[in-house]
Design a protein around this motif. Sequence first.
Motif, PDB file in Angstrom:
ATOM      1  N   LEU A  66       0.834  -1.208   0.000  1.00  0.00           N
ATOM      2  CA  LEU A  66       0.000   0.000   0.000  1.00  0.00           C
ATOM      3  C   LEU A  66       0.862   1.249   0.000  1.00  0.00           C
ATOM      4  CD1 LEU A  66      -2.692   1.458   0.192  1.00  0.00           C
ATOM      5  CD2 LEU A  66      -2.632   1.093   2.682  1.00  0.00           C
ATOM      6  N   ARG A  67       1.942   1.234   0.744  1.00  0.00           N
ATOM      7  CA  ARG A  67       2.837   2.401   0.787  1.00  0.00           C
ATOM      8  C   ARG A  67       3.402   2.700  -0.590  1.00  0.00           C
ATOM      9  NH1 ARG A  67       4.974   6.162  -0.049  1.00  0.00           N
ATOM     10  NH2 ARG A  67       6.690   7.250   0.984  1.00  0.00           N
ATOM     11  N   ASP A  68       3.798   1.676  -1.331  1.00  0.00           N
ATOM     12  CA  ASP A  68       4.354   1.913  -2.662  1.00  0.00           C
ATOM     13  C   ASP A  68       3.277   2.349  -3.649  1.00  0.00           C
ATOM     14  OD1 ASP A  68       7.052   1.340  -2.052  1.00  0.00           O
ATOM     15  OD2 ASP A  68       6.618  -0.796  -2.085  1.00  0.00           O
ATOM     16  N   PHE A  69       2.070   1.801  -3.495  1.00  0.00           N
ATOM     17  CA  PHE A  69       0.998   2.248  -4.393  1.00  0.00           C
ATOM     18  C   PHE A  69       0.701   3.729  -4.187  1.00  0.00           C
ATOM     19  CE2 PHE A  69      -3.400   3.149  -5.454  1.00  0.00           C
ATOM     20  CZ  PHE A  69      -3.393   2.774  -6.794  1.00  0.00           C
ATOM     21  N   MET A  70       0.783   4.191  -2.965  1.00  0.00           N
ATOM     22  CA  MET A  70       0.568   5.609  -2.705  1.00  0.00           C
ATOM     23  C   MET A  70       1.558   6.472  -3.484  1.00  0.00           C
ATOM     24  SD  MET A  70      -0.153   5.102   1.382  1.00  0.00           S
ATOM     25  CE  MET A  70       0.592   6.647   1.850  1.00  0.00           C
ATOM     26  N   SER A  71       2.775   5.967  -3.699  1.00  0.00           N
ATOM     27  CA  SER A  71       3.791   6.713  -4.446  1.00  0.00           C
ATOM     28  C   SER A  71       3.665   6.518  -5.947  1.00  0.00           C
ATOM     29  CB  SER A  71       5.192   6.270  -4.000  1.00  0.00           C
ATOM     30  OG  SER A  71       5.406   6.536  -2.639  1.00  0.00           O
ATOM     31  N   LEU A  72       3.094   5.386  -6.365  1.00  0.00           N
ATOM     32  CA  LEU A  72       3.083   5.035  -7.792  1.00  0.00           C
ATOM     33  C   LEU A  72       1.679   5.029  -8.387  1.00  0.00           C
ATOM     34  CD1 LEU A  72       5.621   2.059  -7.572  1.00  0.00           C
ATOM     35  CD2 LEU A  72       6.076   4.331  -8.520  1.00  0.00           C
ATOM     36  N   SER A  73       0.730   5.661  -7.715  1.00  0.00           N
ATOM     37  CA  SER A  73      -0.662   5.598  -8.172  1.00  0.00           C
ATOM     38  C   SER A  73      -0.863   6.245  -9.537  1.00  0.00           C
ATOM     39  CB  SER A  73      -1.587   6.243  -7.139  1.00  0.00           C
ATOM     40  OG  SER A  73      -1.198   7.592  -6.897  1.00  0.00           O
ATOM     41  N   ASP A  74      -0.003   7.165  -9.933  1.00  0.00           N
ATOM     42  CA  ASP A  74      -0.133   7.763 -11.264  1.00  0.00           C
ATOM     43  C   ASP A  74       0.247   6.776 -12.364  1.00  0.00           C
ATOM     44  OD1 ASP A  74      -0.940  10.140 -10.175  1.00  0.00           O
ATOM     45  OD2 ASP A  74       1.030  11.104 -10.298  1.00  0.00           O
ATOM     46  N   GLU A  75       1.041   5.754 -12.008  1.00  0.00           N
ATOM     47  CA  GLU A  75       1.509   4.793 -13.006  1.00  0.00           C
ATOM     48  C   GLU A  75       0.747   3.477 -12.980  1.00  0.00           C
ATOM     49  OE1 GLU A  75       5.796   4.316 -12.820  1.00  0.00           O
ATOM     50  OE2 GLU A  75       5.938   6.229 -11.752  1.00  0.00           O
ATOM     51  N   PHE A  76       0.013   3.211 -11.881  1.00  0.00           N
ATOM     52  CA  PHE A  76      -0.659   1.934 -11.720  1.00  0.00           C
ATOM     53  C   PHE A  76      -2.149   2.110 -11.464  1.00  0.00           C
ATOM     54  CE2 PHE A  76       3.642   0.567 -11.193  1.00  0.00           C
ATOM     55  CZ  PHE A  76       3.656  -0.783 -11.562  1.00  0.00           C
ATOM     56  N   GLU A  77      -2.922   1.156 -11.958  1.00  0.00           N
ATOM     57  CA  GLU A  77      -4.365   1.103 -11.729  1.00  0.00           C
ATOM     58  C   GLU A  77      -4.640   0.180 -10.543  1.00  0.00           C
ATOM     59  OE1 GLU A  77      -8.218  -1.056 -13.861  1.00  0.00           O
ATOM     60  OE2 GLU A  77      -6.303  -0.875 -14.928  1.00  0.00           O
ATOM     61  N   LYS A  78      -5.437   0.657  -9.589  1.00  0.00           N
ATOM     62  CA  LYS A  78      -5.774  -0.133  -8.409  1.00  0.00           C
ATOM     63  C   LYS A  78      -6.949  -1.057  -8.717  1.00  0.00           C
ATOM     64  CE  LYS A  78      -7.617   2.134  -5.008  1.00  0.00           C
ATOM     65  NZ  LYS A  78      -7.777   3.050  -3.855  1.00  0.00           N
ATOM     66  N   LEU A  79      -6.824  -2.341  -8.310  1.00  0.00           N
ATOM     67  CA  LEU A  79      -7.896  -3.310  -8.486  1.00  0.00           C
ATOM     68  C   LEU A  79      -8.603  -3.550  -7.153  1.00  0.00           C
ATOM     69  CD1 LEU A  79      -5.977  -5.931 -10.679  1.00  0.00           C
ATOM     70  CD2 LEU A  79      -7.337  -3.957 -11.444  1.00  0.00           C
ATOM     71  N   ASP A  80      -9.718  -4.265  -7.209  1.00  0.00           N
ATOM     72  CA  ASP A  80     -10.468  -4.563  -5.991  1.00  0.00           C
ATOM     73  C   ASP A  80     -10.038  -5.897  -5.378  1.00  0.00           C
ATOM     74  OD1 ASP A  80     -11.991  -2.252  -5.867  1.00  0.00           O
ATOM     75  OD2 ASP A  80     -13.497  -3.030  -7.257  1.00  0.00           O
ATOM     76  N   TYR A  81      -8.736  -6.155  -5.439  1.00  0.00           N
ATOM     77  CA  TYR A  81      -8.153  -7.331  -4.804  1.00  0.00           C
ATOM     78  C   TYR A  81      -6.963  -6.870  -3.968  1.00  0.00           C
ATOM     79  CZ  TYR A  81     -10.445  -9.714  -8.773  1.00  0.00           C
ATOM     80  OH  TYR A  81     -11.336 -10.158  -9.718  1.00  0.00           O
ATOM     81  N   GLY A  82      -6.636  -7.643  -2.948  1.00  0.00           N
ATOM     82  CA  GLY A  82      -5.470  -7.304  -2.156  1.00  0.00           C
ATOM     83  C   GLY A  82      -5.385  -8.160  -0.909  1.00  0.00           C
ATOM     84  N   VAL A  83      -4.575  -7.722   0.034  1.00  0.00           N
ATOM     85  CA  VAL A  83      -4.395  -8.429   1.307  1.00  0.00           C
ATOM     86  C   VAL A  83      -4.775  -7.476   2.435  1.00  0.00           C
ATOM     87  CG1 VAL A  83      -2.782  -9.646   2.822  1.00  0.00           C
ATOM     88  CG2 VAL A  83      -2.516  -9.805   0.335  1.00  0.00           C
ATOM     89  N   ALA A  84      -5.890  -7.781   3.091  1.00  0.00           N
ATOM     90  CA  ALA A  84      -6.375  -6.947   4.186  1.00  0.00           C
ATOM     91  C   ALA A  84      -6.835  -7.848   5.326  1.00  0.00           C
ATOM     92  CB  ALA A  84      -7.517  -6.052   3.722  1.00  0.00           C
ATOM     93  N   VAL A  85      -6.944  -7.272   6.512  1.00  0.00           N
ATOM     94  CA  VAL A  85      -7.379  -8.044   7.668  1.00  0.00           C
ATOM     95  C   VAL A  85      -8.023  -7.096   8.665  1.00  0.00           C
ATOM     96  CG1 VAL A  85      -5.176  -7.810   8.884  1.00  0.00           C
ATOM     97  CG2 VAL A  85      -6.625  -9.770   9.374  1.00  0.00           C
TER      98      VAL A  85
END
Length: 643
Positions: A421-440
């Motif tokens: 999640l931390r890296d996605f916050m930095s790379l969100s302009d380059e990557f598309e977020k999907l509705d899958y992941g690891v959460a708890v």
Amino acid sequence: MDSTKTLTFRDNSLVPIWEKVRSGTRLTKDDGLALYASDDLIAMGRMANEVARAKSGDSVYFVLNRKLEPTNICVLSCKFCDFAVKPDSPEAYEMTLAEMLSKLRPDLHEVHITGGLHPKWPWEFYIDMVRQIKTQFPNVDVKAFTAVEIDFFAKKFKKSHEQVLRELQAAGLRTMPGGGAEVFSERVRKELFKQKIGAKTWFDVHKTAHRLGIQSNVTMLYGHIETIEERVEHMLRVRECQDETNGFLAFIPLAFQPGNTGIKTRNDFTSAIDDLKTIAVSRLMLDNIPHIKAYWVMLTAEVATIALSFGADDMDGTVGEERIAHDAGAISPMELAKGKLISIIHDAGKLPVERDVWYNPIAIYPKPEWSVVSKMPYLNSVPFYNSFPEYSNLLKLAPLAPRVFGKLAAQGSVAAGPMSLRDFMSLSDEFEKLDYGVAVKGKANSVLLFSKYDWAELSGKRICISAETSTSVELLRVLLENRFAITNYNFFRSLKSLPSLYADYDAVLLIGDEALQKAHSGGLPGFDKVFDLAEEWCSWKEMPFVFAVWAIRKGTPENARKEILQSLENSLESFASGVASGNIFPLPHGQKLGMSEAEVSDYLSQFRYRFSIDEHAAMAEFEMEFESIQPRVEQAFSLSEGF
């Protein structure tokens, strides 16, 4: 590894062995002998390849390295060695430090040093050798001196093995090669190298090194007078030591080069069939060794290429001037350039991964038509990958820890995966977020702070941070500063994970399988308190915590994008069906961590792999908390030299 996978066998005696392998059951000596006795080479290769893919995906590792052999003058006279000579030999040579340094370049990542046991060089010469290399080339890691050399230094200079290793480590030694193992048979030792150390001393040296945080390789010299039983027993002794220390990085089968030794073998050189079978048996028997190396210097590049489909996942490196094997008649080229290595790996249908001395990925080199998918190498991520294609012309899987994935994604070489999640916050302009992941929502059981102190007592303390984490370390900062009002703390980023190195710290943050395994094996010695960071967040915020979100690079070809999405959906459906029917396909992965079926099921049931509005709200909440601590003085990571 897919525990449901079936293979076709010509030799039915291999079927029960395959059942053991795919269920995670350890192979025995009789299994190893049966593998060697079988003529079903293709089935053995496929079994070993499945094991290698479970560990390394499609990745094959290589390193930009240089071999240095400072002298061929040696006090020993081993029957199998064509390299060593006496001081009065016309072929004798001694390199100066200046000559050694002239062989190195700043772009190298490793220098591999082995040579003869020189009768006159002083101890200070070896220390200065390592120190000057690290001073002149700080980015080049030193892998140096076999157990034979370490024992020689200890005897010659009247030091213990530990003293020798500590002084070399202080000078800059990072890892050790695995040479000198030959075959762990006293019969063979007495016949071929009776002046050399035996198995007991070899293991004593490496166990001492591992205890000090110096990881190493281990070799096996085969194809001379050893029996097949002695080969298998050699592997079993390696496996036993790895169970104890977890300090071996790679196993390297070395095909004997007879040269002018006069040793009578069945053939002048080992056959390609024997080479490939030995690679495959090594991968199947050594379930706890991370990597099997196809050492092209002795195998030849052609055989090494095929070995990448027989269980090997490492090609060593560019090597440079290698003399020991070539003096014995090795017919491989003296140097293999980086581009050629990449080409060889591509030809095998594999993904070239440039690494450092500890197998941390530095760069990935896919073919233009390939999209690289990160395969997070933890039990909690296994449900994502069951339905990804085994051999795809579009997708290649690479096992990448969260922090490494973030670095390579920033370089542009990875197309998709469960991104921190931390890296996605930095790379969100380059990557598309999907509705899958690891959460708890609640305990994660695999993001743990092992501590000697309560939260309120961590002010001013030294906290060791796993090299793998990108999000969890920031969650720890948020908890320390915003929940517990602690702003005075010191983080030290580890470069590798060895428990012997943790004792000097007040707390240690571990994630993934390492944290899970430590928790299931009684914790981390000396650290009486264990805090689950996800549980701390959830009790504070009353919302889930998202550790990773699946993301796809914008502009990824549509056919690759569709295959990724379909594979994800099929994998999670397969996982849900398996849970409902009691067929939990991640079970073998969990068993390797010492977990029962019930424990694996209970652990995985906590995670949320499909995201709803709750997970998206939790991500926004964490980003707000994270940004709130940025204006403060950031805690700088320092690299502890012991790591």
